[in-house]
Scaffold this motif. Structure first.
Motif, short mmCIF file in Angstrom:
data_model
loop_
_atom_site.label_atom_id
_atom_site.label_comp_id
_atom_site.label_asym_id
_atom_site.label_seq_id
_atom_site.Cartn_x
_atom_site.Cartn_y
_atom_site.Cartn_z
N PRO A 84 11.18 97.27 -28.92
CA PRO A 84 10.63 96.66 -27.70
C PRO A 84 11.39 96.98 -26.43
N GLY A 85 12.53 97.72 -26.51
CA GLY A 85 13.31 97.97 -25.30
C GLY A 85 13.87 96.69 -24.75
N TYR A 86 13.79 96.51 -23.42
CA TYR A 86 14.16 95.23 -22.81
C TYR A 86 13.07 94.83 -21.82
N GLY A 87 13.01 93.53 -21.54
CA GLY A 87 11.90 93.03 -20.74
C GLY A 87 10.63 92.97 -21.58
N PHE A 88 9.51 92.69 -20.92
CA PHE A 88 8.22 92.61 -21.57
C PHE A 88 8.28 91.76 -22.85
N LEU A 89 8.02 92.39 -24.02
CA LEU A 89 7.91 91.62 -25.28
C LEU A 89 9.21 91.63 -26.09
N SER A 90 10.30 92.08 -25.50
CA SER A 90 11.52 92.28 -26.28
C SER A 90 12.10 91.00 -26.85
N GLU A 91 11.85 89.85 -26.22
CA GLU A 91 12.37 88.59 -26.71
C GLU A 91 11.25 87.59 -27.00
N SER A 92 10.04 88.14 -27.28
CA SER A 92 8.87 87.30 -27.53
C SER A 92 8.81 86.89 -29.00
N LEU A 93 8.92 85.60 -29.23
CA LEU A 93 8.82 85.07 -30.58
C LEU A 93 7.43 85.32 -31.15
N ASP A 94 6.40 85.11 -30.35
CA ASP A 94 5.02 85.32 -30.82
C ASP A 94 4.79 86.78 -31.21
N PHE A 95 5.36 87.69 -30.46
CA PHE A 95 5.20 89.11 -30.78
C PHE A 95 5.89 89.46 -32.09
N ALA A 96 7.10 88.95 -32.28
CA ALA A 96 7.83 89.22 -33.53
C ALA A 96 7.06 88.67 -34.73
N ARG A 97 6.49 87.48 -34.59
CA ARG A 97 5.71 86.89 -35.67
C ARG A 97 4.45 87.69 -35.94
N ALA A 98 3.80 88.17 -34.87
CA ALA A 98 2.58 88.95 -35.05
C ALA A 98 2.88 90.26 -35.78
N LEU A 99 3.99 90.89 -35.46
CA LEU A 99 4.37 92.11 -36.16
C LEU A 99 4.66 91.83 -37.63
N ASP A 100 5.35 90.73 -37.88
CA ASP A 100 5.66 90.37 -39.26
C ASP A 100 4.39 90.15 -40.07
N THR A 101 3.43 89.46 -39.46
CA THR A 101 2.15 89.22 -40.14
C THR A 101 1.43 90.53 -40.44
N ALA A 102 1.58 91.50 -39.51
CA ALA A 102 0.91 92.79 -39.69
C ALA A 102 1.70 93.74 -40.59
N GLY A 103 2.88 93.31 -41.06
CA GLY A 103 3.68 94.16 -41.93
C GLY A 103 4.41 95.26 -41.19
N ILE A 104 4.68 95.03 -39.91
CA ILE A 104 5.37 96.02 -39.07
C ILE A 104 6.76 95.48 -38.73
N VAL A 105 7.78 96.32 -38.81
CA VAL A 105 9.16 95.88 -38.58
C VAL A 105 9.42 95.74 -37.08
N PHE A 106 9.99 94.62 -36.69
CA PHE A 106 10.44 94.40 -35.31
C PHE A 106 11.89 94.84 -35.22
N ILE A 107 12.18 95.84 -34.39
CA ILE A 107 13.55 96.33 -34.26
C ILE A 107 14.28 95.39 -33.31
N GLY A 108 14.75 94.32 -33.89
CA GLY A 108 15.41 93.26 -33.15
C GLY A 108 15.81 92.18 -34.13
N PRO A 109 16.26 91.05 -33.63
CA PRO A 109 16.73 89.98 -34.52
C PRO A 109 15.58 89.27 -35.20
N GLY A 110 15.93 88.38 -36.12
CA GLY A 110 14.92 87.61 -36.82
C GLY A 110 14.37 86.47 -35.98
N VAL A 111 13.37 85.80 -36.55
CA VAL A 111 12.68 84.73 -35.83
C VAL A 111 13.62 83.59 -35.47
N LYS A 112 14.57 83.25 -36.33
CA LYS A 112 15.49 82.15 -36.05
C LYS A 112 16.29 82.42 -34.79
#
Length: 716
Positions: A84-112
């Motif tokens: 996600p780089g920085y800015g935009f969706l880089s720290e979006s919890l909803d985006f990370a969850r949506a990727l997880d649901t879609a089976g796509i890895v979020f290159i960033g920290p976990g949901v917690k």
């Protein structure tokens, strides 16, 4: 190391950070997928990626912040992971969850980690419970403006308003006194909601003479957490970092170890994985005293200085950790070599209070050499939009010591040429050559204190003469003379007078007169700049490089000629002092109209005409047409490149405007006019004996103004 990383990684960002991530993916042999908005169709990151997908219109919410559009791009490209780089969706919890649901890895920290550290209120309370020191303040979710006002006295003034979901200094406001708080809170909420989709605010005590020092950490999925030293980020303007360096000259080895361990403790408390940054306020007077501010759960803009002193590629480690790899180094393996300094190059006009600029890059020359790195989004011909953050590039210099790094950075900035848009390059050079900066005497208020004394160089005589000659040449080579507005006539060539707008509106414009023949090999043009002496002048050009000769003295410079609108013929960009733009017909007409509107106004009286300081979008209108307003009352706000500028009534009176939130406006467009209240009529005084009427000459000598038209703006 794992045997298999990802086949395709989608970069959900734009600009220089997207280009930087794509470069590492290419080196790692991973296919890169870019995304873009309509404004970015020709952007550099789109050209450099292996494949690119359109997201939508320019507005971020319809493109880069559109989660469904990004997910669709992942499916279209077969991306197995998203950076996600920085800015935009880089720290979006909803985006990370949506990727997880879609089976796509979020290159960033976990949901917690995203959930706890993405909210400044929760993160502050959380790390405090794990022994990390925090700044005193009020950090409770859901407080209304009235509740914040009520508890502010307990925090103490001056204080800082901060958006809970924010970062990068956006939406932060310093409040000196309690009576200022009610007016500032609505603006802070509006900016927070616009930038982060959450208007929750909290209050912190403002620490006098603080230094902003952050610690870079890396954590894998196997429980290993290390820090890579600190970065000094104290040189800030309006809470936005301008110059960053690593390491900090303030910290000794013992303090470096303590603050690094505190950062690792904060990361461990949320089971952090990947690259992250823990930011601290450190007392300049007492370096051993530091306070947690926030944790950025992403890559930082200033990460290159850490890479330069450690030799590590943080993007590569983000990808490897996301793929499940274990860190192959421990804390004892981390060594800091030399010193690195980074300067952020922005599309902005420092002479006009750093307002964002936009336009097209007509000449580009980026630096190179020993110890120099450039992370850039720029291309010749690139059109810079006002829809996004104004950062264009980062120039980084490394040296075996701090002095060498600063000298190399200064030389690199001097070598940088970006003509076609206003930039902050001259300001950056002034800043890094400041005596206190060179001595390492830094704090987060230094720039604000230094700004009033910074002297920005205006285009000189040679640059203005070159601009005028090039304009005259363009006019001479233009369409039929019968259709031109340059003073063409049968017989001798008429003198041509050009008005070049000053970058700083507080300074007078530059007036250049050209007589004779400006084209050809002969030096038979006579140029007069701002009423100075006549100079026999010639201009020779080789592409964008030019030589202008003034009375036999040759001056080299860079120059670009652009098509005009038929009145001035061209717009010129010259030298490292920025640009000199001949006023177009419409602009000049507006200035004349403003002069007429101001005619008869008492000396020192406020200008009744409010203009947009920048191209942007009207985000708030606080009054209605015809309302009675008082001096200083907020009227409307304009936003561009994530900066909001509020316009207030210049005097008591009646406002005239015809704007709504969402309207697009141009720089210098008239937004409102405040018709001042008439002066109160006092009691009649006894009549004085009449004197004979004075002659016009006597009246003029006595100071009586004569009628004027367009004073201060010479004609063409």
């Amino acid at each position: 190391m794992t045997e298999k990383l990802f086949d395709t990684v989608l970069v959900a960002n734009r600009g220089e950070i997207a280009c930087r991530i794509i470069a590492t993916l290419r080196r790692m042999g991973i296919r890169s997928a870019a995304v873009y908005s309509d404004d970015d169709a020709g952007a550099r990151h789109v050209r450099e990626a292996d494949v690119a997908v359109r997201l939508g219109p320019a507005a971020p919410r319809e493109s880069y912040l559109n989660v469904e559009a990004v997910l669709a791009a992942c499916r279209a490209t077969g991306a197995q992971a998203v950076h996600p780089g920085y800015g935009f969706l880089s720290e979006s919890l909803d985006f990370a969850r949506a990727l997880d649901t879609a089976g796509i890895v979020f290159i960033g920290p976990g949901v917690k980690a995203l959930e706890l550290m993405g909210d400044k209120i929760r993160s502050k309370n959380h790390v405090s419970s794990h022994g990390v020191p925090v700044v005193p303040g009020i950090a409770e979710p859901g407080l209304t403006d009235e509740q914040l006002i009520a508890v502010a006295a307990g925090v103490g003034f001056p204080l800082l308003i901060k958006p809970s979901a924010g970062g990068g200094g956006k939406g932060m406001h310093v409040v000196e006194r309690k009576d200022q708080l009610p007016a500032v809170l609505p603006t802070a909420r509006r900016v927070a909601a616009s930038a982060f989709g959450d208007d929750t605010l909290f209050l912190e005590r403002l620490i006098a003479v603080p230094r902003h020092i952050e610690v870079q950490i890396l954590a894998d999925t196997h429980g290993n957490v290390i820090h890579l030293g600190e970065r000094e980020c104290s040189l800030q303007r309006r809470h936005q970092k301008v110059i960053e360096e690593a390491p900090s000259v303030l910290l000794d080895e013992a303090t470096r170890a303590r603050i690094g361990e505190a950062a690792c403790d904060a990361a461990r408390s949320v089971d952090y994985t990947g690259a992250g940054t823990v930011e601290f306020l450190v007392s300049d007077a007492s370096p051993g005293e530091f306070f947690f501010m926030e944790m950025n759960t992403r890559l930082q803009v200033e990460h290159p200085v850490t890479e330069m002193v450690t030799g590590l590629d943080l993007v590569e480690w983000q990808v490897r950790i996301a793929a499940g790899e274990k860190l192959d180094l421990d804390q004892g393996d981390v060594r800091l070599h030399g010193h690195a300094v980074e300067a952020r190059v922005y599309a902005e006009n420092p002479a006009r209070d750093f307002l964002p600029t936009s336009g097209q890059v007509h000449i580009l020359q980026e630096p190179s050499g020993e110890g120099i790195r450039v992370d850039s989004s720029l291309l010749p011909g690139l059109r810079v939009s006002s829809s996004y953050d104004p950062m264009l590039a980062k120039i980084i210099a490394w040296g075996p010591d701090r002095d060498t790094a600063l000298r190399r950075l200064d030389a690199a900035l001097a070598e940088t040429v970006i003509l076609g848009i206003g930039t902050n390059i001259e300001y950056l050079r002034l800043l890094i050559n400041d005596r206190d900066v060179r001595a390492g005497r830094l704090d987060t208020t230094l720039i604000e204190r230094k700004l009033p004394d910074l002297a920005f160089r205006r285009p000189g005589e040679a640059e203005l003469a070159a601009a005028a000659l090039a304009t005259a040449e363009g006019l001479a080579a233009g369409p039929s003379p019968w259709g031109r507005a340059d003073g063409w006539r049968v017989g001798a060539r008429a003198p041509l007078t050009l008005v070049f707008a000053a970058a700083d509106p507080e300074l007078p414009d530059d007036v250049v007169t050209v007589r004779g023949n400006p084209s050809g090999a002969g030096a038979d043009a006579i140029v007069t700049v701002n009423g100075g002496p006549e100079r026999r002048t010639s201009l020779s050009r080789d592409g964008h490089r030019a030589l202008v000769t003034l009375n036999g003295v040759v001056h080299p410079l860079m120059l670009a000629s652009l098509p005009g609108d038929g009145s001035a013929g061209t717009t010129l960009w010259t030298g490292d002092a920025g640009y000199a733009a001949p006023l177009r017909r419409r602009t000049r007409a507006e200035l004349l109209a403003a002069d007429r509107a101001a005619a008869g106004r008492a000396e020192g009286a406020a200008d009744p005409v409010l203009r947009s300081p920048m191209p942007g979008t009207v985000v708030a209108v606080a009054v209605a047409d015809g309302d009675r307003v008082t001096a200083g009352q907020p009227l409307l706000s304009v936003e561009a490149m994530k900066m909001e500028h509020q316009l207030v009534a210049p005097a008591d009176g009646t406002v005239s405007l015809n704007l709504r939130p969402g309207d697009l406006v141009k720089a210098d467009q008239v937004l409102a006019v405040v018709t001042a209240d008439p002066e109160p009529v006092g009691p009649l005084e006894p009549a004085e004996p009449e004197e004979p009427a004075a002659s016009p000459a006597a009246a003029s000598a006595a100071g009586t103004p004569e009628p004027r038209e367009g004073a201060g703006h010479a004609g063409f």
